[in-house]
Design an enzyme around this catalytic site. Structure first.
Site, PDB file in Angstrom:
ATOM      1  N   PHE A  92       0.855  -1.296  -0.143  1.00  0.00           N
ATOM      2  CA  PHE A  92       0.051   0.080  -0.184  1.00  0.00           C
ATOM      3  C   PHE A  92       0.916   1.099   0.030  1.00  0.00           C
ATOM      4  CE2 PHE A  92      -2.923  -3.232   1.240  1.00  0.00           C
ATOM      5  CZ  PHE A  92      -4.091  -2.799   1.013  1.00  0.00           C
ATOM      6  N   SER A  93       0.738   2.352  -0.763  1.00  0.00           N
ATOM      7  CA  SER A  93       1.231   3.585  -1.059  1.00  0.00           C
ATOM      8  C   SER A  93       1.454   4.102   0.559  1.00  0.00           C
ATOM      9  CB  SER A  93       0.776   4.378  -2.038  1.00  0.00           C
ATOM     10  OG  SER A  93       0.757   3.639  -3.084  1.00  0.00           O
ATOM     11  N   HIS A  94       2.448   4.861   0.666  1.00  0.00           N
ATOM     12  CA  HIS A  94       2.697   5.754   1.868  1.00  0.00           C
ATOM     13  C   HIS A  94       3.039   7.026   1.693  1.00  0.00           C
ATOM     14  CE1 HIS A  94       4.111   6.434   5.980  1.00  0.00           C
ATOM     15  NE2 HIS A  94       4.878   7.169   5.286  1.00  0.00           N
ATOM     16  N   PRO A  95       2.556   7.939   2.038  1.00  0.00           N
ATOM     17  CA  PRO A  95       1.673   7.825   3.150  1.00  0.00           C
ATOM     18  C   PRO A  95       0.088   7.990   2.669  1.00  0.00           C
ATOM     19  CG  PRO A  95       2.277  10.114   3.096  1.00  0.00           C
ATOM     20  CD  PRO A  95       3.172   9.270   1.959  1.00  0.00           C
ATOM     21  N   GLU A  99      -3.397   2.549   3.902  1.00  0.00           N
ATOM     22  CA  GLU A  99      -2.482   1.835   4.918  1.00  0.00           C
ATOM     23  C   GLU A  99      -3.166   1.137   6.018  1.00  0.00           C
ATOM     24  OE1 GLU A  99       1.994   3.302   4.671  1.00  0.00           O
ATOM     25  OE2 GLU A  99       0.400   4.872   4.987  1.00  0.00           O
TER      26      GLU A  99
END
Length: 117
Positions: A92-95, A99
Site C-alpha cells: 500500500f502506498s505511503h502515506p 495503509e
C-alpha cells in the site's frame, strides 16, 4: 456522509451477537496513519469483525477520512473471497489512509505494528 465519515459493510456486532455467530474484533486507529496526521484528522478507526477459523471477514466499519472509499477495498475482499494473505502481502502506498486497511488485515494474524484488540 458525516464528518468524520462512517462507512460499513456486512454484519455489525449487534447482529453477530443476536445470531450467536462467533467473531473477533481487529481494530486499527487512524492515529497510526501518517496521512491522517498530515490531514490533521487522526481520530477514527478501521474495525474488522473476523471469523478467524473460517478466515472470513463478517463485517467492517470505518470511521474517519476517506472511509467512503476505503470500505470498497474490504468489500472486494469479502465479495471476491480474496484470501487475507493477498491483502496482507499487497504493498500500500505511503502515506495514504489505505495503509489502515493493510494494518487491520495484518492485525488478524498479529502481524500489524498498530492495532487494537
Amino acid at each position: 456522509f458525516t464528518s468524520p465519515v462512517i462507512a460499513s459493510i456486512g454484519y455489525n456486532e449487534s447482529q453477530l451477537k443476536e445470531k450467536n455467530i462467533p467473531y473477533v474484533v481487529k481494530k486499527t486507529p487512524y492515529s497510526a496513519s501518517g496521512k491522517a496526521i498530515i490531514l490533521d484528522q487522526p481520530t477514527g478507526f478501521v474495525k474488522l469483525l473476523v471469523d478467524v477459523e473460517q478466515r472470513k471477514i463478517l463485517g467492517a466499519t470505518i470511521f474517519g477520512p476517506d472511509a467512503e472509499s476505503l470500505i470498497a477495498i474490504i468489500g472486494v475482499q469479502m465479495k471476491g473471497n480474496v484470501p487475507f494473505e493477498t491483502i496482507q502481502k499487497t504493498i500500500f502506498s505511503h502515506p495514504t489512509t489505505s495503509e489502515l486497511i493493510h494494518e487491520a488485515y495484518l492485525g488478524i494474524d498479529h502481524l500489524a505494528i498498530h492495532y487494537l484488540d
